[in-house]
Design an enzyme around this catalytic site. Structure first.
Site, PDB file in Angstrom:
ATOM      1  N   TYR A 133       4.600  -4.058  19.132  1.00 47.57           N
ATOM      2  CA  TYR A 133       5.116  -4.641  17.880  1.00 47.57           C
ATOM      3  C   TYR A 133       5.540  -6.098  18.096  1.00 47.57           C
ATOM      4  CZ  TYR A 133       8.550  -5.524  14.138  1.00 47.57           C
ATOM      5  OH  TYR A 133       9.274  -6.079  13.102  1.00 47.57           O
ATOM      6  N   ALA A 157       3.962  -4.997   6.872  1.00 48.76           N
ATOM      7  CA  ALA A 157       3.768  -4.838   8.316  1.00 48.76           C
ATOM      8  C   ALA A 157       3.946  -3.389   8.734  1.00 48.76           C
ATOM      9  CB  ALA A 157       4.789  -5.705   9.074  1.00 48.76           C
ATOM     10  N   GLN A 158       3.448  -3.089   9.914  1.00 46.56           N
ATOM     11  CA  GLN A 158       3.836  -1.888  10.644  1.00 46.56           C
ATOM     12  C   GLN A 158       5.109  -2.309  11.378  1.00 46.56           C
ATOM     13  OE1 GLN A 158       4.915   0.815  12.886  1.00 46.56           O
ATOM     14  NE2 GLN A 158       4.202  -0.808  14.256  1.00 46.56           N
ATOM     15  N   ARG A 184      13.796   4.719  25.443  1.00 39.03           N
ATOM     16  CA  ARG A 184      12.383   4.753  25.015  1.00 39.03           C
ATOM     17  C   ARG A 184      11.666   3.497  25.485  1.00 39.03           C
ATOM     18  NH1 ARG A 184      13.040   5.744  18.648  1.00 39.03           N
ATOM     19  NH2 ARG A 184      14.294   3.894  18.959  1.00 39.03           N
ATOM     20  N   ILE A 225      -3.083  -4.991   2.851  1.00 35.98           N
ATOM     21  CA  ILE A 225      -3.056  -6.413   3.237  1.00 35.98           C
ATOM     22  C   ILE A 225      -4.345  -6.796   3.987  1.00 35.98           C
ATOM     23  CG2 ILE A 225      -1.792  -6.005   5.426  1.00 35.98           C
ATOM     24  CD1 ILE A 225      -1.168  -8.941   3.068  1.00 35.98           C
ATOM     25  N   ASN A 282       0.824  -1.224   0.000  1.00 41.99           N
ATOM     26  CA  ASN A 282       0.000   0.000   0.000  1.00 41.99           C
ATOM     27  C   ASN A 282       0.857   1.273   0.000  1.00 41.99           C
ATOM     28  OD1 ASN A 282       0.948   0.197   2.599  1.00 41.99           O
ATOM     29  ND2 ASN A 282      -1.064   0.423   3.573  1.00 41.99           N
ATOM     30  N   LYS A 294       3.688  -9.430  16.421  1.00 40.06           N
ATOM     31  CA  LYS A 294       4.419 -10.415  15.604  1.00 40.06           C
ATOM     32  C   LYS A 294       4.273 -11.814  16.223  1.00 40.06           C
ATOM     33  CE  LYS A 294       6.433  -8.211  12.113  1.00 40.06           C
ATOM     34  NZ  LYS A 294       6.356  -8.622  10.707  1.00 40.06           N
TER      35      LYS A 294
HETATM   36  N1  LIG Z   1      13.986  -3.653   9.347  1.00 42.71           N
HETATM   37  C1  LIG Z   1      14.251  -4.476  10.349  1.00 42.71           C
HETATM   38  O1  LIG Z   1      15.221  -4.294  11.108  1.00 42.71           O
HETATM   39  C2  LIG Z   1      13.391  -5.698  10.584  1.00 42.71           C
HETATM   40  C3  LIG Z   1      13.797  -6.609  11.571  1.00 42.71           C
HETATM   41  C4  LIG Z   1      13.013  -7.746  11.791  1.00 42.71           C
HETATM   42  C5  LIG Z   1      11.883  -7.963  11.038  1.00 42.71           C
HETATM   43  N2  LIG Z   1      11.505  -7.056  10.080  1.00 42.71           N
HETATM   44  C6  LIG Z   1      10.292  -7.334   9.321  1.00 42.71           C
HETATM   45  O2  LIG Z   1      10.627  -7.334   7.938  1.00 42.71           O
HETATM   46  C7  LIG Z   1       9.478  -6.930   7.181  1.00 42.71           C
HETATM   47  C8  LIG Z   1       9.868  -5.822   6.223  1.00 42.71           C
HETATM   48  O3  LIG Z   1      10.311  -4.698   6.984  1.00 42.71           O
HETATM   49  P1  LIG Z   1      11.115  -3.484   6.324  1.00 42.71           P
HETATM   50  O4  LIG Z   1      12.238  -3.153   7.239  1.00 42.71           O
HETATM   51  O5  LIG Z   1      11.374  -3.761   4.901  1.00 42.71           O
HETATM   52  O6  LIG Z   1      10.057  -2.305   6.481  1.00 42.71           O
HETATM   53  P2  LIG Z   1       9.329  -1.415   5.372  1.00 42.71           P
HETATM   54  O7  LIG Z   1       8.455  -0.466   6.143  1.00 42.71           O
HETATM   55  O8  LIG Z   1      10.327  -0.846   4.434  1.00 42.71           O
HETATM   56  O9  LIG Z   1       8.458  -2.494   4.615  1.00 42.71           O
HETATM   57  C9  LIG Z   1       7.144  -2.814   4.958  1.00 42.71           C
HETATM   58  C10 LIG Z   1       6.327  -2.745   3.688  1.00 42.71           C
HETATM   59  O10 LIG Z   1       4.979  -3.100   3.984  1.00 42.71           O
HETATM   60  C11 LIG Z   1       4.125  -2.157   3.361  1.00 42.71           C
HETATM   61  N3  LIG Z   1       2.884  -2.090   4.154  1.00 42.71           N
HETATM   62  C12 LIG Z   1       2.722  -1.561   5.392  1.00 42.71           C
HETATM   63  N4  LIG Z   1       1.450  -1.657   5.771  1.00 42.71           N
HETATM   64  C13 LIG Z   1       0.788  -2.266   4.753  1.00 42.71           C
HETATM   65  C14 LIG Z   1      -0.573  -2.628   4.554  1.00 42.71           C
HETATM   66  N5  LIG Z   1      -1.508  -2.387   5.473  1.00 42.71           N
HETATM   67  N6  LIG Z   1      -0.905  -3.232   3.392  1.00 42.71           N
HETATM   68  C15 LIG Z   1       0.033  -3.467   2.431  1.00 42.71           C
HETATM   69  N7  LIG Z   1       1.318  -3.128   2.569  1.00 42.71           N
HETATM   70  C16 LIG Z   1       1.702  -2.531   3.722  1.00 42.71           C
HETATM   71  C17 LIG Z   1       4.880  -0.850   3.378  1.00 42.71           C
HETATM   72  O11 LIG Z   1       4.404   0.091   2.438  1.00 42.71           O
HETATM   73  C18 LIG Z   1       6.296  -1.330   3.087  1.00 42.71           C
HETATM   74  O12 LIG Z   1       6.544  -1.391   1.711  1.00 42.71           O
HETATM   75  C19 LIG Z   1       8.427  -6.511   8.197  1.00 42.71           C
HETATM   76  O13 LIG Z   1       7.508  -7.569   8.367  1.00 42.71           O
HETATM   77  C20 LIG Z   1       9.230  -6.276   9.467  1.00 42.71           C
HETATM   78  O14 LIG Z   1       8.441  -6.462  10.619  1.00 42.71           O
HETATM   79  C21 LIG Z   1      12.239  -5.926   9.845  1.00 42.71           C
END
Ligand SMILES: NC(=O)c1ccc[n+]([C@@H]2O[C@H](COP(=O)([O-])OP(=O)(O)OC[C@H]3O[C@@H](n4cnc5c(N)ncnc54)[C@H](O)[C@@H]3O)[C@@H](O)[C@H]2O)c1
Length: 310
Positions: free
Chosen positions: A143, A76-77, A267, A55, A32, A147
Site C-alpha cells: 500500500y 483507492a484500495q 502484522r 477509476i 464503484n 501510494k
Molecule cells: N483512512 C485513513 O486512515 C487514511 C489515511 C491516509 C490516507 N487515506 C487515503 O484517503 C483516501 C480515502 O480513504 P477512506 O479512508 O475514505 O477509505 P474508503 O475505503 O472509505 O474510501 C475509498 C473510496 O474509494 C472507492 N473505490 C475503491 N476502489 C475504487 C475503484 N477501483 N474505482 C472507483 N472507486 C473506488 C471506494 O468505494 C470508497 O468509496 C484513500 O485514498 C486513502 O488511501 C486514508
C-alpha cells in the site's frame, strides 16, 4: 467551482463532499461502491452527480470529468493488510487508477488535482519522529509502495504535461462514517468491538504508535490545498504519537465503557511508530488540526451510537 471527487462515497470523500457543498460548490462523485456506501452520502446525494464506475475505466472517468474544473483523487484500495495479501489488486486500483485518471485529465480542461496519498505508510520506520516531507520515503507495505508510486507518476505528469497538483499525506484518519467492520481504521473498529462487547484486538504489545487526525481536519486541508497554487507535498497530522494502550484508555474515557484487550502477533506491513510534522501546511495554507483526540473520539462514538438506533 465544479469538482470531481473520486472515492466520494467513502469515509473521507463523503466528508469532503459535505464541506464542498457547504461552500456552494458543485460536485461529481465517481465511486464503484466497493468500500464506499450509499449511507455515507444519503444526506446530500440529491445535490451531487453520482457516477457508479471504476477509476480504472477510461470511459467512466471521461464522463465523470465532463465540465469539471478540478479533481480531488481519493478512490483507492486503502487497507495495508489487504495490500500485503493482494499486492496486484492494490497496485491495480491505486497505480493504474491514478494513471488512468491523469491520462483522461490530459484531454480535459481540468486545471488542478489534489491527491490524497498516505503519511502513515509512506515513510516506513523513520529514524526521526515526527517525520517531515523530506524524511526519506521507505514504505514497508505494498500500500505504501503504491501510494509513493502514484505520487511519482503525478509529479511526472506535472513535469511533462504541466498538471497542477498538491499531494496530501494524511496520518491515521478517524471519525464518523469510518467502517467499524473494515480492515483499516482502528478507532472505529475498537468502538464497534466495545459496542458489541467483543475484546479489542491489539497486534503486537500495544506500544506501537500512530498519529490520529480527525476526518474534518483532512477535508479542510484538501480544500485549502485546492485553493492554493502550490505544487507540493504536505503532511497532515497532529505530530502527536499515541500508542495503542493509551488509545484504548482514550476510547474508554470517551465511551464510558471498559475495553477487554486481546493481543495477537504484529502484522507484516504495519509500521511500529509514526507521527507527522505538518508545519509546511501551516506555513503555506495556515492549516492546523482543530480537533483533539478525546473530543474527536467522543464525536465518533456519538455517531456510532446513532447508526445503531436507526
Ligand atoms: N483512512 C485513513 O486512515 C487514511 C489515511 C491516509 C490516507 N487515506 C487515503 O484517503 C483516501 C480515502 O480513504 P477512506 O479512508 O475514505 O477509505 P474508503 O475505503 O472509505 O474510501 C475509498 C473510496 O474509494 C472507492 N473505490 C475503491 N476502489 C475504487 C475503484 N477501483 N474505482 C472507483 N472507486 C473506488 C471506494 O468505494 C470508497 O468509496 C484513500 O485514498 C486513502 O488511501 C486514508
Amino acid at each position: 467551482m465544479k469538482y470531481l471527487v473520486t472515492g466520494g462515497a467513502g469515509f473521507v470523500g463523503s466528508h469532503l463532499i459535505e464541506s464542498l457543498l457547504a461552500e456552494n460548490h458543485e460536485v461529481v462523485c465517481l465511486d464503484n461502491f466497493s468500500t464506499g456506501k450509499e449511507t455515507n452520502i444519503e444526506g446530500f446525494k440529491e445535490n451531487i452527480t453520482i457516477i457508479n464506475g471504476d477509476i480504472r475505466d477510461p470511459n467512466k472517468v471521461r464522463v465523470a470529468l465532463k465540465d469539471v474544473e478540478a479533481v480531488y483523487h481519493l478512490a483507492a484500495q486503502i487497507s495495508v493488510a489487504r495490500s500485503v495479501r493482494e499486492p496486484i489488486f492494490d497496485a491495480s486500483v491505486n497505480i493504474e487508477g491514478i494513471i488512468n485518471l491523469l491520462e483522461s485529465i490530459l484531454t480535459s480542461d481540468i486545471n488542478r488535482l489534489i491527491f490524497v496519498s498516505t503519511g502513515g505508510a509512506i515513510y516506513g520506520e523513520p529514524l526521526q519522529i515526527p517525520a517531515t516531507e523530506i524524511t526519506e520515503e521507505k514504505p514497508i507495505s505494498p500500500y505504501g509502495i503504491s501510494k509513493l508510486t502514484s505520487e511519482i507518476y503525478l509529479q511526472w505528469y506535472h513535469k511533462i504535461h504541466g498538471i497542477s497538483y498538491s499531494i496530501i499525506r494524511p496520518a491515521n484518519i478517524y471519525g464518523p462514517r469510518q467502517d467499524p467492520l473494515g480492515e483499516a481504521g482502528v478507532i472505529s473498529i475498537f468502538l464497534g468491538n466495545i459496542y458489541s462487547n467483543q475484546p479489542v484486538t491489539i497486534y503486537g504489545d500495544g506500544t506501537d504508535t500512530r498519529d490520529y487526525i480527525f476526518v474534518k481536519d483532512i477535508a479542510n486541508i484538501c480544500m485549502k490545498a485546492m485553493e492554493s497554487s502550490y505544487c507540493n507535498t504536505y503532511n497532515a497530522g497532529t505530530g502527536i504519537e499515541t500508542n495503542l494502550l493509551d488509545l484504548v484508555k482514550v476510547i474508554e474515557e470517551a465511551t464510558g465503557q471498559k475495553a477487554e484487550k486481546e493481543f495477537k502477533p504484529p502484522r507484516p506491513g504495519d509500521v511500529k511508530h509514526i507521527a507527522l510534522d505538518s508545519s509546511k501546511a501551516l506555513d503555506d495554507f495556515k492549516w492546523k488540526p482543530q480537533n483533539d483526540l478525546l473530543s474527536g473520539v467522543r464525536t465518533t462514538w456519538k455517531w456510532f451510537l446513532s447508526t445503531q438506533k436507526s
